[in-house]
Design an enzyme around this catalytic site. Sequence first.
Site, PDB file in Angstrom:
ATOM      1  N   LYS A  97       0.812  -1.235   0.000  1.00 49.00           N
ATOM      2  CA  LYS A  97       0.000   0.000   0.000  1.00 49.00           C
ATOM      3  C   LYS A  97       0.837   1.274   0.000  1.00 49.00           C
ATOM      4  O   LYS A  97       0.527   2.232   0.695  1.00 49.00           O
ATOM      5  CB  LYS A  97      -0.987  -0.017   1.163  1.00 49.00           C
ATOM      6  CG  LYS A  97      -1.985  -1.189   1.110  1.00 49.00           C
ATOM      7  CD  LYS A  97      -3.118  -1.037   2.111  1.00 49.00           C
ATOM      8  CE  LYS A  97      -4.150  -2.143   1.993  1.00 49.00           C
ATOM      9  NZ  LYS A  97      -3.682  -3.482   2.374  1.00 49.00           N
ATOM     10  N   ARG A  98       1.893   1.310  -0.785  1.00 51.07           N
ATOM     11  CA  ARG A  98       2.733   2.487  -0.853  1.00 51.07           C
ATOM     12  C   ARG A  98       2.080   3.569  -1.702  1.00 51.07           C
ATOM     13  O   ARG A  98       1.244   3.279  -2.582  1.00 51.07           O
ATOM     14  CB  ARG A  98       4.104   2.125  -1.448  1.00 51.07           C
ATOM     15  CG  ARG A  98       4.913   1.074  -0.664  1.00 51.07           C
ATOM     16  CD  ARG A  98       5.187   1.457   0.757  1.00 51.07           C
ATOM     17  NE  ARG A  98       6.166   0.588   1.409  1.00 51.07           N
ATOM     18  CZ  ARG A  98       5.886  -0.301   2.379  1.00 51.07           C
ATOM     19  NH1 ARG A  98       4.650  -0.443   2.821  1.00 51.07           N
ATOM     20  NH2 ARG A  98       6.857  -1.014   2.926  1.00 51.07           N
TER      21      ARG A  98
END
Lengths: 284, 284
Positions: A97-98
């Site tokens: 989830k960057r």
Amino acid sequence: MIIDRLYEEVNKKGSICLGLDTDISYIPDKLKKKYDSVSELLFQFNRTVIDETLDLVPIYKVQIAFYEAYGIEGMKAYRDTLRYIRNNKSMVIGDVKRGDISSTGKMYAKAHFSGDFECDFITVNPYMGMDSIEPYLEYVQEANKGLFVLLRTSNKGAEDIQYLNVKGYKVYNWVGDKIKEIAGNYMGRCGYSSVGVVVGATHTDEGANLRKRYENMFFLIPGYGAQGGKGREAALYLKNGNGGIVNSSRGIIADYKNYEDGEERFEYYVRQAVLLMKEDIRNG
Amino acid sequence: MIIDRLYEEVNKKGSICLGLDTDISYIPDKLKKKYDSVSELLFQFNRTVIDETLDLVPIYKVQIAFYEAYGIEGMKAYRDTLRYIRNNKSMVIGDVKRGDISSTGKMYAKAHFSGDFECDFITVNPYMGMDSIEPYLEYVQEANKGLFVLLRTSNKGAEDIQYLNVKGYKVYNWVGDKIKEIAGNYMGRCGYSSVGVVVGATHTDEGANLRKRYENMFFLIPGYGAQGGKGREAALYLKNGNGGIVNSSRGIIADYKNYEDGEERFEYYVRQAVLLMKEDIRNG
């Protein structure tokens, strides 16, 4: 395009994504006694789960937080788990989830699409806007990689931002429409794009709409099982059993804890949990 | 509350946050010749920058992406950099922008507020909602830690989601109002909360409004220098020179490249760049 490979694997093995959110408390004592280092313990548990399920699931998802929590040792287990999956010709999503500005995004793309932490797909967070997604697209095009962009998540708090109403549409629809545009540039032969989205199985009122509105986007569907989603709900997001993968983690890897002989036979119960979940979604 | 410590340090040293986004291409050849391993090279560069600036800056920000990109070796440099800053009685923000469901958030909080990767503050992404922020608050309360939640970022794409209009207010205001509620529970004696927000210096039209609307929230202000923000613009987000920290990375650690004798005297130019930036913001 990597999405064609995923599509074919789902046709063969069904639409389960097995989540390796390996909390130490999920690991049976018999393994804890055998391995001294955290990195070896986490990896060996994962290895066992993978060995038992390679023929049953098309793809694994490894939640990096559970490895970051153990520092360098944990990151070694993360690296080794990704490698083991890929060396066994299966596929893996790095659930990272960057999301950051472009120059930083380039470094994240390098981090998770090459080297120690190389994955086939990663999850990304769109809050900073579409230019935060761009750095990954070069890898989608040239290195046979894929993305799942957060759209509508499975948690209660999803409503705080994703459900805000903008001119009659929810924020997640605005996000989805923008991603759909990008996704159109990375279409596979199977009719889906290598740029997919995360759509939780826990808010099902708009399931059919979402499936229709984003018909060419592959869905990563969290929220099944421990988070409350049911097979019937998850199935709403699929099309002829494909077009999406339903993730479960705790419900599979820690299910053995529900049985008296679970500790001794945890390998059996992992496999059993996958088979039951497949049945549940198929009958959905 | 950790925010009181930051507030006092800003009073003493000014409002600069020095960003260690250490791209290998920024590192002078003389260091590249000296160190064989990437982890040692990244760390030794950072150590030099830190040694030169400890008396000038209240806090450092380490962008984890630049370390993740080098796998396990990079993560060792990340760990060693955080430790070096904290062992030298300075403070550090882990710029990790994590955001996930609660059970995963707990692991991220453990990862970045304890153990190998322990920071004083971290940045978090609110897209998944306020329940994705909660797991970190226990550490704010009990372990003297702090947060900077993404509100309005410094990149062009910020407009895609953060600027969407919801009942006359932008999404970032809805997010800000929710965070303000939470922040109220973690107030320091200095009048600011240990739960702050990220507000880019590149869109300044609403600077004064934001400062007023969120008067008790400390601002982490990116976008200065290489991203286009100026001292005058950054200063809009401060109150009597406090209440926020202005981040610069490339503009400080790679500034030496602009000078003929930069390679030999890069230590001098790092210090010089910080002093000039302080002047620029003070005169803003």
